[in-house]
Motif scaffolding. Structure first.
Motif, PDB file in Angstrom:
ATOM      1  N   SER A   5       0.862  -1.174   0.000  1.00 35.97           N
ATOM      2  CA  SER A   5       0.000   0.000   0.000  1.00 35.97           C
ATOM      3  C   SER A   5       0.907   1.236   0.000  1.00 35.97           C
ATOM      4  O   SER A   5       2.069   1.167   0.364  1.00 35.97           O
ATOM      5  N   LEU A   6       0.346   2.354  -0.427  1.00 36.32           N
ATOM      6  CA  LEU A   6       1.139   3.570  -0.568  1.00 36.32           C
ATOM      7  C   LEU A   6       0.837   4.555   0.548  1.00 36.32           C
ATOM      8  O   LEU A   6      -0.296   4.608   1.005  1.00 36.32           O
ATOM      9  N   PRO A   7       1.797   5.343   0.986  1.00 38.28           N
ATOM     10  CA  PRO A   7       3.189   5.331   0.550  1.00 38.28           C
ATOM     11  C   PRO A   7       3.922   4.099   1.071  1.00 38.28           C
ATOM     12  O   PRO A   7       3.670   3.635   2.182  1.00 38.28           O
ATOM     13  N   ALA A   8       4.825   3.587   0.257  1.00 36.81           N
ATOM     14  CA  ALA A   8       5.557   2.365   0.595  1.00 36.81           C
ATOM     15  C   ALA A   8       6.882   2.691   1.275  1.00 36.81           C
ATOM     16  O   ALA A   8       7.399   3.801   1.152  1.00 36.81           O
ATOM     17  N   GLN A   9       7.398   1.682   1.979  1.00 41.65           N
ATOM     18  CA  GLN A   9       8.718   1.784   2.604  1.00 41.65           C
ATOM     19  C   GLN A   9       9.544   0.600   2.124  1.00 41.65           C
ATOM     20  O   GLN A   9       9.078  -0.541   2.153  1.00 41.65           O
ATOM     21  N   LEU A  10      10.767   0.890   1.721  1.00 44.25           N
ATOM     22  CA  LEU A  10      11.678  -0.133   1.216  1.00 44.25           C
ATOM     23  C   LEU A  10      12.996  -0.023   1.968  1.00 44.25           C
ATOM     24  O   LEU A  10      13.560   1.059   2.083  1.00 44.25           O
ATOM     25  N   MET A  11      13.471  -1.169   2.486  1.00 41.98           N
ATOM     26  CA  MET A  11      14.776  -1.191   3.127  1.00 41.98           C
ATOM     27  C   MET A  11      15.559  -2.365   2.577  1.00 41.98           C
ATOM     28  O   MET A  11      15.092  -3.501   2.615  1.00 41.98           O
ATOM     29  N   ILE A  12      16.725  -2.084   2.022  1.00 42.84           N
ATOM     30  CA  ILE A  12      17.616  -3.112   1.512  1.00 42.84           C
ATOM     31  C   ILE A  12      18.952  -2.945   2.221  1.00 42.84           C
ATOM     32  O   ILE A  12      19.520  -1.855   2.252  1.00 42.84           O
ATOM     33  N   SER A  13      19.467  -4.030   2.784  1.00 44.30           N
ATOM     34  CA  SER A  13      20.778  -4.029   3.423  1.00 44.30           C
ATOM     35  C   SER A  13      21.512  -5.268   2.941  1.00 44.30           C
ATOM     36  O   SER A  13      21.044  -6.392   3.142  1.00 44.30           O
ATOM     37  N   THR A  14      22.641  -5.056   2.287  1.00 44.64           N
ATOM     38  CA  THR A  14      23.397  -6.182   1.758  1.00 44.64           C
ATOM     39  C   THR A  14      24.860  -6.059   2.168  1.00 44.64           C
ATOM     40  O   THR A  14      25.378  -4.952   2.326  1.00 44.64           O
ATOM     41  N   SER A  15      25.494  -7.189   2.357  1.00 39.03           N
ATOM     42  CA  SER A  15      26.894  -7.196   2.782  1.00 39.03           C
ATOM     43  C   SER A  15      27.841  -6.894   1.642  1.00 39.03           C
ATOM     44  O   SER A  15      28.936  -6.417   1.860  1.00 39.03           O
ATOM     45  N   ASP A  16      27.442  -7.181   0.431  1.00 40.11           N
ATOM     46  CA  ASP A  16      28.354  -7.051  -0.693  1.00 40.11           C
ATOM     47  C   ASP A  16      27.535  -7.000  -1.978  1.00 40.11           C
ATOM     48  O   ASP A  16      26.924  -7.992  -2.347  1.00 40.11           O
ATOM     49  N   GLY A  17      27.510  -5.857  -2.644  1.00 44.54           N
ATOM     50  CA  GLY A  17      26.799  -5.791  -3.911  1.00 44.54           C
ATOM     51  C   GLY A  17      26.201  -4.425  -4.154  1.00 44.54           C
ATOM     52  O   GLY A  17      26.148  -3.575  -3.272  1.00 44.54           O
ATOM     53  N   ASN A  18      25.745  -4.224  -5.369  1.00 40.42           N
ATOM     54  CA  ASN A  18      25.141  -2.971  -5.787  1.00 40.42           C
ATOM     55  C   ASN A  18      23.634  -3.004  -5.538  1.00 40.42           C
ATOM     56  O   ASN A  18      23.015  -4.070  -5.578  1.00 40.42           O
TER      57      ASN A  18
END
Length: 171
Positions: A5-18
């Motif tokens: 649903s909007l507004p959306a929340q996005l969280m990305i956490s990565t150890s290695d990568g673009n």
């Protein structure tokens, strides 16, 4: 693909990568990934990837959180043994994002809301955003353009490029 649903929340956490996030129509967040090991693209599904890495995906009403970590932290410092996971994400324009990578580039374009981008060793590129923007890298360039809102950016070792910012800038 994750319906939000909007507004959306996005969280990305990565150890290695673009991490690359672009705005797209609709209420879905589409997540695409490319995994590499020894400089070779892996033909690997999510189940097989979870044997190599700790992968946490949490999805609820308006939020998606993806966290990638190494199972054996000691192996993470041996480049030939690392699995690099690069993300390409299509998200609704009304998405606030928090994007973190320890060794990779972060790119974000076309979103509205609060945007946070951080890399320990990589470049940050933010464009076409309406809302608050924060970008920080320890070793890389930061490029911010076409932003309507305040911008806070920093790099310990790199160049800063700003273009067409409507709002206060702190660097």
């Amino acid at each position: 693909t994750y319906d939000v649903s909007l507004p959306a929340q996005l969280m990305i956490s990565t150890s290695d990568g673009n991490i690359d996030v672009v705005a797209s129509p609709g209420n879905d967040i589409e997540v695409f990934y490319i995994a590499r090991k020894n400089n070779t693209v892996l033909d690997i599904n999510r189940e097989e990837l979870e044997k190599e890495l700790l992968l946490e995906v949490v999805h609820d009403n308006n939020a998606l959180k993806i966290t990638v970590k190494y199972r054996n932290e000691r192996l993470s410092f041996v480049p030939k043994d690392r699995v690099h996971v690069n993300f390409r994400i299509h998200a609704p324009a009304e998405t606030a994002a928090k994007l973190i990578t320890s060794d990779g580039n972060v790119s974000l374009a076309g979103l509205n809301g609060e945007q946070q981008c951080r890399s320990s060793d990589g470049n940050i590129r933010i464009a076409d955003v309406s809302g608050t923007v924060a970008g920080n890298t320890s070793d890389g360039d930061v490029s911010v353009e076409d932003v309507q809102g305040p911008v806070v950016i920093a790099t310990s070792d790199g160049n800063i490029g700003l273009r067409n910012i409507t709002g206060d800038v702190e660097s």
